[in-house]
Design an enzyme around this catalytic site. Structure first.
Site, PDB file in Angstrom:
ATOM      1  CB  SER A 467      -0.964  -0.055   1.192  1.00 57.92           C
ATOM      2  OG  SER A 467      -2.006   0.863   1.044  1.00 57.92           O
ATOM      3  CG  ASP A 478       7.651   5.913 -11.181  1.00 54.66           C
ATOM      4  OD1 ASP A 478       8.205   4.957 -11.748  1.00 54.66           O
ATOM      5  OD2 ASP A 478       6.476   5.878 -10.776  1.00 54.66           O
ATOM      6  CE  LYS A 492      -5.706  -3.643  -0.099  1.00 55.07           C
ATOM      7  NZ  LYS A 492      -6.056  -2.216  -0.199  1.00 55.07           N
TER       8      LYS A 492
END
Length: 684
Positions: A467, A478, A492
């Site tokens: 999560s 990124d 998740k």
């Protein structure tokens, strides 16, 4: 009377019982108007509120029907093929049944299962009463997994299966050292308990089972919660208030540990690990109650208790493929204090020819915030970001050459903390995209100017990082802000809301997380730049191990800047890592243990019902594991073990096995810092 005659005789008696009691039992377990209304509301919620475009049609009905069968009889041990065929008439009507409030067919199918199961437990108890007198000398083997098996075509076929099951249960207890009387008493207690619980089933229970099939056919995190279950919010509940601090999940007949609450009693005790199976629960000095086949919420009730009391658990370790390998552990129930979950920092020294490098490591067990203090406008309140910032400042003052954020076993928490924590390392920007059921995308991120730390950075993750942890790790990757190291994360990537119904509640998947690159974290998780072997089996733990998990997909990327280009150094970093890992005893051990566990799981699909053969197989597996452990110990200069001892919670080494992941992450980051400095020196 021989055992085979007894089994046939009791099967006939049970069949008579089944036929005679079916009519009266059916009258007791019926849907009511409250359930019909709640079923309609669940269907409307799935149709109009679920994230996925859910067509409640004949195709979906077939999935829900099969799911209902899996919930009732996942091991194909009670119902016959003729039973299934008899109820095929509503296989494509579940959608109509929900909207029309016609729950009778679902209750009737449950009743058939109920009668078959009641008959079977009576059959087992009759066999035990006659005296088992097993001899464990045969070439019989018992299949351990029957989820994909064909339905039995006759009672005789199920008699054979249950004869093997009963013999296996007796052999398991026999091998553990129990005499014949103890074996029979324990098995009688087990099956009497299961029969008693079965007979206590009411209409509310049946409705919950049917709704579980309806909701979990959409995705594993969408759930109907009965009023009783709603009090604890989730059937996969955290036992953090007055319990052991563990997340539990049903796994066939067993209850499985899926994760531990950081800083909780079980975590501190070190006696439980993810994928362990709990087969018995006892209070203080009382006798341990067998919980095989018991409902998850009932097991949870047994484990919970007042702070300061002791619960005893009979546990089969995750790596065990034979249920004879159980052991009893004790955990003192307690609450989880915020301080136990607070971020903590340290410095790891990495040896280099030009001098040691000092790498800061901050362990972040969860994403927490004192909501009450924050909402009241208090200037000082505890949160992950504030505690990490404090640790970063301290480590910087002590002189560090890089910083590792350790998110292993961090199951998430407050999303706002993932956003603000990222802001310590980037100068404003988006963190995550959240797409709702209507396709609308909201962007969340850091809005504050400036950074607290702009040096070399790495994030360490594992299969239990989920999560918010995945959101932070994905954003760091990124942005090119740092390296992601470890093993693939949980996966998740969905968001649930809890909505009230006229009866009970529904936990509904309403949105999905996407990285700023446009990739979902759902199902695949975050793939590290450099992979480490993991102690957690991804076949047993993680989103991809759950039935009907939503798939990975993408949305459009957002605009964001790159803070670095770590991918340009990966080939060199991976090469240096392999050189160290291939010679480090603990890395070798982790890699070989992972492979051994995978091979044993694939090979051990049956167990022998011959005592000598069973013991040979168990001893052979133990010998492999012992040899693996002793190779590691020899390489580290430690004394070898004479036998494989489960030493959980009794770590005597200065550096536990998984500590090598921290020290290697520090070494990789030191390499990365060196390579980036060289490039800068070359440019300027």
């Amino acid at each position: 009377m021989s055992l085979s005659v007894v089994l046939r005789h009791t099967a006939i008696l049970s069949l008579v019982t089944l036929l005679s009691c079916a009519q009266s039992a059916l009258a007791q377990i019926q849907p009511n108007d409250v359930h019909r209304q709640a079923a309609l509301e669940v269907a409307e919620s799935l149709r109009y509120g679920h994230y996925a475009e859910t067509a409640l049609d004949d195709t979906w009905s077939r999935l829900a029907f099969e799911r209902y069968l899996d919930i009732l009889d996942g091991q194909r041990a009670f119902l016959l093929e003729s039973d299934i065929d008899e109820f095929r008439h509503f296989e494509e009507r579940i959608d109509d049944m929900l909207f029309e409030g016609d729950l009778a067919p679902a209750y009737e199918l449950y009743q058939r299962y109920h009668d078959r199961a009641e008959s079977r437990f009576e059959w087992l108890l009759s066999a035990i009463d006659e005296g088992l007198n097993f001899t464990y000398e045969s070439d019989m083997r018992l299949d351990l997994e029957r989820r994909e098996a064909d339905w039995a075509t006759s009672e005789a076929e199920l008699d054979e299966l249950w004869y093997k099951r009963l013999k296996n249960a007796a052999l398991t207890l026999d091998i553990s050292g129990q005499d014949e009387e103890q074996v029979e008493n324990n098995l009688r207690q087990r099956y009497e308990g299961q029969l008693s619980r079965l007979r206590q089933t009411n209409g509310e229970d049946v409705f919950g089972l049917f709704m579980a099939a309806v909701t979990s056919s959409i995705d594993p995190h969408t759930e109907y919660l009965s009023p009783r279950q709603g009090e604890s919010f989730d059937i996969q509940m955290r036992l953090s208030l007055e319990g052991i601090g563990a997340m539990l999940q049903s796994d066939g007949e067993y209850v499985k540990v899926t994760s531990l609450v950081p800083g909780g009693p079980a975590d501190r005790a070190g006696v439980l690990e993810p994928a362990d199976r709990i087969v018995g629960v006892g209070q203080e000095d009382e006798e341990i109650v067998n919980v095989v086949g018991m409902r998850l919420d009932e097991v949870v009730d047994l484990i919970r208790g007042p702070k300061g009391t002791v619960v005893r658990l009979e546990v089969v370790p995750a790596e065990a493929v034979d249920m004879t390998r159980s052991s009893t552990v004790e955990i003192t129930r307690d609450t989880v204090d915020l301080e136990d979950q607070a971020a903590k920092g340290e410095i790891v020294e990495v040896e280099r020819e030009d001098g040691n490098k000092r790498i800061g490591v901050i362990t972040i067990p969860t994403f927490y915030v004192d909501f009450d203090a924050w909402q009241s406008g208090a200037e000082e309140f505890r949160s992950t970001t504030r505690d990490v910032a404090r640790e970063v400042e301290r480590l910087k003052s002590e002189g560090i050459d890089g910083l590792v954020l350790d998110l292993r076993n961090n199951g998430g928490g407050a999303l706002q903390e993932a956003n603000s924590l990222l802001g310590l390392f980037i100068d404003r920007g988006p963190t995550v995209q959240v797409r709702d059921a209507r396709g609308r995308i909201n962007l969340y991120g850091d809005t504050e100017t400036g950074t607290l730390y702009d040096g070399p950075l790495a994030v360490l993750v594992n299969r239990l990082s989920a999560s918010a942890s995945e959101i932070l790790a994905g954003a760091i990757q990124d942005y090119g802000r740092g390296l992601v190291l470890g093993s693939a994360t949980f996966g998740k990537g969905t968001v649930q809301t809890l909505n009230d119904l006229s009866h009970g509640q529904i936990k509904l998947t309403r949105a999905k997380f996407y990285r700023i690159s446009g990739e979902s974290t759902q199902h695949r998780g975050v793939e590290p730049d450099i992979l480490f072997p993991d102690m957690v089996d991804p076949e047993r733990i993680g989103e991809s191990s759950l039935d009907n998990a939503l798939e990975w997909d993408t949305v459009q990327a957002v605009q964001y800047r790159h803070y670095g280009e770590p991918w340009e150094y990966l080939e060199t970093l991976r090469s240096r890592h392999r050189e160290r890992a291939d010679s480090h005893p603990n890395f070798i051990f982790l890699k070989e243990r992972t492979e051994l566990a995978r091979r044993m799981r694939e090979e051990q699909t049956t167990v022998s019902l011959d005592r000598e053969q069973r013991q040979r197989e168990v001893e052979a597996r133990d010998a492999e594991q012992l040899a693996l452990e002793n190779r590691r110990r020899e390489a580290l200069g430690l004394d070898p073990l004479n036998e494989l001892i489960d030493a959980r919670g009794e770590e005597n080494e200065e550096e536990p096995v998984e500590r090598v992941q921290v020290t290697e992450a520090a070494a990789i980051l030191a390499d990365y810092a060196e390579l980036t400095q060289r490039r800068l020196a070359g440019r300027f």
